[in-house]
Design an enzyme around this catalytic site. Sequence first.
Site, PDB file in Angstrom:
ATOM      1  N   CYS A   1       0.816  -1.223   0.000  1.00  0.00           N
ATOM      2  CA  CYS A   1       0.000   0.000   0.000  1.00  0.00           C
ATOM      3  C   CYS A   1       0.846   1.267   0.000  1.00  0.00           C
ATOM      4  CB  CYS A   1      -0.937  -0.001   1.208  1.00  0.00           C
ATOM      5  SG  CYS A   1      -2.193  -1.281   1.074  1.00  0.00           S
TER       6      CYS A   1
HETATM    7  N1  NAD Z   1      -3.026  -5.665   2.177  1.00  0.00           N
HETATM    8  C1  NAD Z   1      -3.495  -4.514   2.644  1.00  0.00           C
HETATM    9  O1  NAD Z   1      -3.166  -4.101   3.752  1.00  0.00           O
HETATM   10  C2  NAD Z   1      -4.470  -3.679   1.837  1.00  0.00           C
HETATM   11  C3  NAD Z   1      -5.215  -2.701   2.487  1.00  0.00           C
HETATM   12  C4  NAD Z   1      -6.129  -1.946   1.771  1.00  0.00           C
HETATM   13  C5  NAD Z   1      -6.241  -2.141   0.403  1.00  0.00           C
HETATM   14  N2  NAD Z   1      -5.477  -3.078  -0.231  1.00  0.00           N
HETATM   15  C6  NAD Z   1      -5.659  -3.265  -1.677  1.00  0.00           C
HETATM   16  O2  NAD Z   1      -6.477  -4.409  -1.871  1.00  0.00           O
HETATM   17  C7  NAD Z   1      -6.128  -5.098  -3.064  1.00  0.00           C
HETATM   18  C8  NAD Z   1      -5.783  -6.538  -2.731  1.00  0.00           C
HETATM   19  O3  NAD Z   1      -4.647  -6.555  -1.885  1.00  0.00           O
HETATM   20  P1  NAD Z   1      -4.263  -7.790  -0.974  1.00  0.00           P
HETATM   21  O4  NAD Z   1      -3.242  -7.294  -0.003  1.00  0.00           O
HETATM   22  O5  NAD Z   1      -5.479  -8.475  -0.466  1.00  0.00           O
HETATM   23  O6  NAD Z   1      -3.550  -8.748  -2.030  1.00  0.00           O
HETATM   24  P2  NAD Z   1      -3.163 -10.283  -1.796  1.00  0.00           P
HETATM   25  O7  NAD Z   1      -2.025 -10.563  -2.717  1.00  0.00           O
HETATM   26  O8  NAD Z   1      -3.027 -10.588  -0.349  1.00  0.00           O
HETATM   27  O9  NAD Z   1      -4.452 -11.069  -2.298  1.00  0.00           O
HETATM   28  C9  NAD Z   1      -4.908 -10.983  -3.604  1.00  0.00           C
HETATM   29  C10 NAD Z   1      -5.387 -12.347  -4.055  1.00  0.00           C
HETATM   30  O10 NAD Z   1      -5.891 -12.204  -5.383  1.00  0.00           O
HETATM   31  C11 NAD Z   1      -5.573 -13.372  -6.100  1.00  0.00           C
HETATM   32  N3  NAD Z   1      -5.636 -13.050  -7.525  1.00  0.00           N
HETATM   33  C12 NAD Z   1      -4.759 -12.376  -8.303  1.00  0.00           C
HETATM   34  N4  NAD Z   1      -5.243 -12.274  -9.551  1.00  0.00           N
HETATM   35  C13 NAD Z   1      -6.429 -12.906  -9.572  1.00  0.00           C
HETATM   36  C14 NAD Z   1      -7.383 -13.160 -10.583  1.00  0.00           C
HETATM   37  N5  NAD Z   1      -7.215 -12.717 -11.825  1.00  0.00           N
HETATM   38  N6  NAD Z   1      -8.487 -13.854 -10.246  1.00  0.00           N
HETATM   39  C15 NAD Z   1      -8.671 -14.311  -8.990  1.00  0.00           C
HETATM   40  N7  NAD Z   1      -7.794 -14.090  -7.986  1.00  0.00           N
HETATM   41  C16 NAD Z   1      -6.691 -13.404  -8.279  1.00  0.00           C
HETATM   42  C17 NAD Z   1      -4.190 -13.748  -5.600  1.00  0.00           C
HETATM   43  O11 NAD Z   1      -3.915 -15.117  -5.811  1.00  0.00           O
HETATM   44  C18 NAD Z   1      -4.288 -13.399  -4.121  1.00  0.00           C
HETATM   45  O12 NAD Z   1      -4.673 -14.504  -3.340  1.00  0.00           O
HETATM   46  C19 NAD Z   1      -4.977  -4.286  -3.670  1.00  0.00           C
HETATM   47  O13 NAD Z   1      -5.505  -3.351  -4.568  1.00  0.00           O
HETATM   48  C20 NAD Z   1      -4.394  -3.568  -2.465  1.00  0.00           C
HETATM   49  O14 NAD Z   1      -3.723  -2.377  -2.836  1.00  0.00           O
HETATM   50  C21 NAD Z   1      -4.617  -3.877   0.463  1.00  0.00           C
END
Ligand code: NAD
Length: 413
Positions: free
Chosen positions: A265
Amino acid sequence: MGNTNKRTVAIVGQGYVGLPLAMAAVDAGWNVIGIDNSESKVSLINSGISPVEDISDSVLNSALGSNLYTATKDFSLIANAEVVTICVPTPLDQERKPDLLLLRNAVEELAPFIANETLIVSESTSYPGTLRQEILPIVEKLKPRGASVIYYASAPERVNPADPVWNQKNTPRLVAGINEESRIKALEFYYSISDAVVPVTSPEVAEAAKLLENTFRLVNIALVNEFAQICNTNNINVNEVIDAASTKPYGYMTFRPGVGVGGHCIPVDPLYLTWWAQQSGNTYSLIDSADKINRQMPKYVAELALSSISADTKSPKVLVLGVAYKSGLGDVRETPASELVDHLRSLGAIVAWHDPLVRNWRTENSVEINWACDVAILVTRHPEMQIDDLIQRGVRILDCTNTIHNQAQVDYL
Ligand SMILES: NC(=O)c1ccc[n+]([C@@H]2O[C@H](COP(=O)([O-])OP(=O)(O)OC[C@H]3O[C@@H](n4cnc5c(N)ncnc54)[C@H](O)[C@@H]3O)[C@@H](O)[C@H]2O)c1
């Protein structure tokens, strides 16, 4: 799967954002289809092992046992859902520009299966216009013929992993629809799973607010990182100065210096903002400067640590403590420890690392905390880390976390 009397939400991406959302939706009585394209993640989740620290195995097992939740790779199950949320990563590409490939892939995979009157919500962080200009056109092009009306909303996730107070449920949620019907449907969904919902007038406002929040952190962290260097040069303890400034009851917020910023992030989202800003042909410099300051911190810390060792020591041994980007997490994405280790090695040091939450990283294994070293650099302090042992053994430590106090052999950032 599922309870036919319950309404169904499909959550695409079962990571740090998607899995807690899935558990919250189960808790609120929804049937939840957790879709992820990672076979190993789907198997892990369905075997009852949570890949996310904030969700315990027992919470996951109770959701699986309730028959309201399952993880799957099968996008066709989206046909059963009235709400589809997108929670996939939005990283930077090699040139440090927004990379929406995973988001576009996810939308392309889900679109052919959506039913008429489905609400599609993007929770992924991205630049303003992503819902309207990226997601909507793909869905409209690929959706089934019968799905004549689709609703669209933006509700950027604000979860702060490992936060003991603020979680997916009690953190106010920004919500905006692309039109009035979308807004009403999105509000209804988020009111069912969140304690507080904040409607805003357009998806672009919600998307921009999320970028502002994380850019605010990046810039303030850069400020204290630069301030730490100024204080250090002038032999003033920066953390004592910050403690002093923090006694002001208004108009000040505490940030601490560190080895840099990590995770998916803070180092990433502000660059979505600068990229978006540049599309208008203008240039803005503050965020780029902040990014630069934070990115040179690992080099500064490497030099500071080595300066504490006698110049006679050839190939000094350095133990890096904590390679995850944040306390309490095993997440090494964008961790500044990576640059730190590289700089130390480029300066001739022999480097090992210890992290009780990360066993293997960059093809190396975590060493024991008693690995013999000339200096240890505390980058991220996990509660499980046995720092007291090091202190008792008199090991020289450079504490970049402001968590060790009043110890003669400890230097501070
Ligand atoms: N991690 C945080 O603290 C946080 C906080 C707020 C917002 N975000 C935002 O949320 C979003 C997700 O982040 P995250 O940390 O959960 O990521 P993450 O990597 O933990 O999880 C994402 C998941 O999506 C899956 N994935 C990827 N491409 C895919 C597809 N085409 N179809 C199905 N599944 C798919 C991956 O295998 C993974 O398990 C991002 O935009 C991030 O910037 C993250």
